[in-house]
Design a protein around this motif. Structure first.
Motif, PDB file in Angstrom:
ATOM      1  N   UNK A   3      41.173  46.257  39.201  1.00  0.00           N
ATOM      2  CA  UNK A   3      41.848  45.196  38.466  1.00  0.00           C
ATOM      3  C   UNK A   3      42.557  44.257  39.429  1.00  0.00           C
ATOM      4  N   UNK A   4      42.857  43.098  38.898  1.00  0.00           N
ATOM      5  CA  UNK A   4      43.651  42.099  39.604  1.00  0.00           C
ATOM      6  C   UNK A   4      44.553  41.455  38.559  1.00  0.00           C
ATOM      7  N   UNK A   5      45.789  41.181  38.932  1.00  0.00           N
ATOM      8  CA  UNK A   5      46.708  40.532  38.003  1.00  0.00           C
ATOM      9  C   UNK A   5      46.126  39.217  37.512  1.00  0.00           C
ATOM     10  N   UNK A   6      46.386  38.921  36.272  1.00  0.00           N
ATOM     11  CA  UNK A   6      45.786  37.764  35.620  1.00  0.00           C
ATOM     12  C   UNK A   6      46.222  36.425  36.224  1.00  0.00           C
ATOM     13  N   UNK A   7      47.381  36.396  36.879  1.00  0.00           N
ATOM     14  CA  UNK A   7      47.866  35.130  37.438  1.00  0.00           C
ATOM     15  C   UNK A   7      47.132  34.718  38.718  1.00  0.00           C
ATOM     16  N   UNK A   8      46.306  35.627  39.244  1.00  0.00           N
ATOM     17  CA  UNK A   8      45.501  35.381  40.454  1.00  0.00           C
ATOM     18  C   UNK A   8      46.332  34.938  41.658  1.00  0.00           C
ATOM     19  N   UNK A   9      47.554  35.448  41.749  1.00  0.00           N
ATOM     20  CA  UNK A   9      48.359  35.173  42.937  1.00  0.00           C
ATOM     21  C   UNK A   9      47.862  35.994  44.125  1.00  0.00           C
ATOM     22  N   UNK A  10      47.175  37.091  43.851  1.00  0.00           N
ATOM     23  CA  UNK A  10      46.464  37.838  44.893  1.00  0.00           C
ATOM     24  C   UNK A  10      45.073  37.221  44.984  1.00  0.00           C
ATOM     25  N   UNK A  11      44.655  36.906  46.175  1.00  0.00           N
ATOM     26  CA  UNK A  11      43.372  36.235  46.361  1.00  0.00           C
ATOM     27  C   UNK A  11      42.219  37.128  45.880  1.00  0.00           C
ATOM     28  N   UNK A  12      41.456  36.676  44.877  1.00  0.00           N
ATOM     29  CA  UNK A  12      40.392  37.513  44.318  1.00  0.00           C
ATOM     30  C   UNK A  12      39.259  37.826  45.287  1.00  0.00           C
ATOM     31  N   UNK A  13      39.088  37.022  46.317  1.00  0.00           N
ATOM     32  CA  UNK A  13      38.030  37.283  47.299  1.00  0.00           C
ATOM     33  C   UNK A  13      38.246  38.630  47.986  1.00  0.00           C
ATOM     34  N   UNK A  14      39.504  39.067  48.069  1.00  0.00           N
ATOM     35  CA  UNK A  14      39.810  40.355  48.702  1.00  0.00           C
ATOM     36  C   UNK A  14      39.134  41.517  47.982  1.00  0.00           C
ATOM     37  N   UNK A 103      48.081  62.695  46.382  1.00  0.00           N
ATOM     38  CA  UNK A 103      48.459  64.108  46.368  1.00  0.00           C
ATOM     39  C   UNK A 103      47.368  65.020  45.830  1.00  0.00           C
ATOM     40  N   UNK A 104      46.291  64.448  45.332  1.00  0.00           N
ATOM     41  CA  UNK A 104      45.102  65.249  45.010  1.00  0.00           C
ATOM     42  C   UNK A 104      44.137  65.266  46.190  1.00  0.00           C
ATOM     43  N   UNK A 105      44.546  64.660  47.295  1.00  0.00           N
ATOM     44  CA  UNK A 105      43.712  64.666  48.490  1.00  0.00           C
ATOM     45  C   UNK A 105      42.716  63.523  48.550  1.00  0.00           C
ATOM     46  N   UNK A 106      42.855  62.545  47.682  1.00  0.00           N
ATOM     47  CA  UNK A 106      41.956  61.387  47.699  1.00  0.00           C
ATOM     48  C   UNK A 106      42.401  60.411  48.792  1.00  0.00           C
ATOM     49  N   UNK A 107      41.438  59.753  49.402  1.00  0.00           N
ATOM     50  CA  UNK A 107      41.752  58.769  50.444  1.00  0.00           C
ATOM     51  C   UNK A 107      42.177  57.459  49.794  1.00  0.00           C
ATOM     52  N   UNK A 108      43.405  57.061  50.074  1.00  0.00           N
ATOM     53  CA  UNK A 108      43.959  55.819  49.544  1.00  0.00           C
ATOM     54  C   UNK A 108      44.223  54.908  50.741  1.00  0.00           C
ATOM     55  N   UNK A 109      43.562  53.765  50.761  1.00  0.00           N
ATOM     56  CA  UNK A 109      43.698  52.816  51.859  1.00  0.00           C
ATOM     57  C   UNK A 109      44.294  51.510  51.366  1.00  0.00           C
ATOM     58  N   UNK A 110      44.760  50.718  52.323  1.00  0.00           N
ATOM     59  CA  UNK A 110      45.230  49.365  52.036  1.00  0.00           C
ATOM     60  C   UNK A 110      44.229  48.363  52.577  1.00  0.00           C
ATOM     61  N   UNK A 111      44.204  47.215  51.955  1.00  0.00           N
ATOM     62  CA  UNK A 111      43.354  46.116  52.407  1.00  0.00           C
ATOM     63  C   UNK A 111      44.185  44.841  52.309  1.00  0.00           C
ATOM     64  N   UNK A 112      44.229  44.046  53.375  1.00  0.00           N
ATOM     65  CA  UNK A 112      45.057  42.832  53.333  1.00  0.00           C
ATOM     66  C   UNK A 112      44.583  41.848  52.265  1.00  0.00           C
ATOM     67  N   UNK A 113      45.557  41.284  51.571  1.00  0.00           N
ATOM     68  CA  UNK A 113      45.286  40.324  50.505  1.00  0.00           C
ATOM     69  C   UNK A 113      46.294  39.178  50.640  1.00  0.00           C
ATOM     70  N   UNK A 114      45.786  37.975  50.714  1.00  0.00           N
ATOM     71  CA  UNK A 114      46.689  36.828  50.763  1.00  0.00           C
ATOM     72  C   UNK A 114      47.338  36.669  49.391  1.00  0.00           C
ATOM     73  N   UNK A 115      48.662  36.629  49.389  1.00  0.00           N
ATOM     74  CA  UNK A 115      49.430  36.461  48.163  1.00  0.00           C
ATOM     75  C   UNK A 115      50.004  35.056  48.169  1.00  0.00           C
ATOM     76  N   UNK A 116      49.670  34.301  47.154  1.00  0.00           N
ATOM     77  CA  UNK A 116      50.142  32.919  47.072  1.00  0.00           C
ATOM     78  C   UNK A 116      50.799  32.703  45.723  1.00  0.00           C
TER      79      UNK A 116
END
Length: 160
Positions: A3-14, A103-116
């Motif tokens: 999902x992505x917030x509806x206001x699209x302040x996070x760049x959807x290309x990410x 905490x279930x042992x799943x790999x959770x990563x971050x990915x840079x996202x331009x926030x405008x």
């Protein structure tokens, strides 16, 4: 799924890069790591957000720095594993799902996202009210998780 917030302040290309990490099986969850233009940010909101992010990371032992970013992608089967356990139905959901997957042992990563920030959009965030809501959610949640982890470790040591 994601999902992505509806206001699209996070760049959807990410979403493409985040989805690539899931499809390459490098992660079961990818959370956006917001990159802010400091000139566009309300300073009080930025400080409250920073404090919450640090507090949540420390208190819940999260592998990421920004669980509240409004852009996330999940491996479907991993997400469906935690959905029945989810308690929060509001904004704390983001932190909770990240915690549960990690905490279930799943790999959770971050990915840079331009926030405008969209200056034409009226924000629904009320900094002090919402900060109190988060604190009212995170501390009891942490306490319940801490107690349940103690019960699990007690049971496992008696079985061994």
């Amino acid at each position: 799924v994601g999902f992505i917030d509806i206001d699209l302040e996070n760049c959807p290309i990410a979403l493409l890069g985040m989805l690539d990490l899931i499809l390459a099986r490098k992660a079961e969850a990818v959370v956006g790591q917001r990159i802010w233009d400091i000139r566009q940010v309300d300073r009080v909101r930025a400080v409250c957000s920073y404090v919450y992010k640090k507090f949540a990371k420390w208190l819940l032992d999260l592998p990421i720095s920004d669980s509240e970013a409004g852009i996330k992608v999940f491996d479907r089967s991993s997400l469906f594993t935690v959905l029945p356990r989810m308690e929060d139905k509001q904004w704390f959901w983001d932190t909770e799902v990240t915690f549960r997957l990690h905490h279930l042992g799943k790999r959770v990563l971050e990915h840079p996202v331009q926030f405008k920030r969209n200056p034409s959009k009226q924000s629904t965030v009320r900094v002090f009210r919402d900060s109190l809501k988060y604190l009212r959610a995170i501390i009891p949640f942490w306490w319940r998780q801490r107690r349940s982890l103690k019960k699990i470790s007690t049971v496992s040591t008696t079985l061994c």
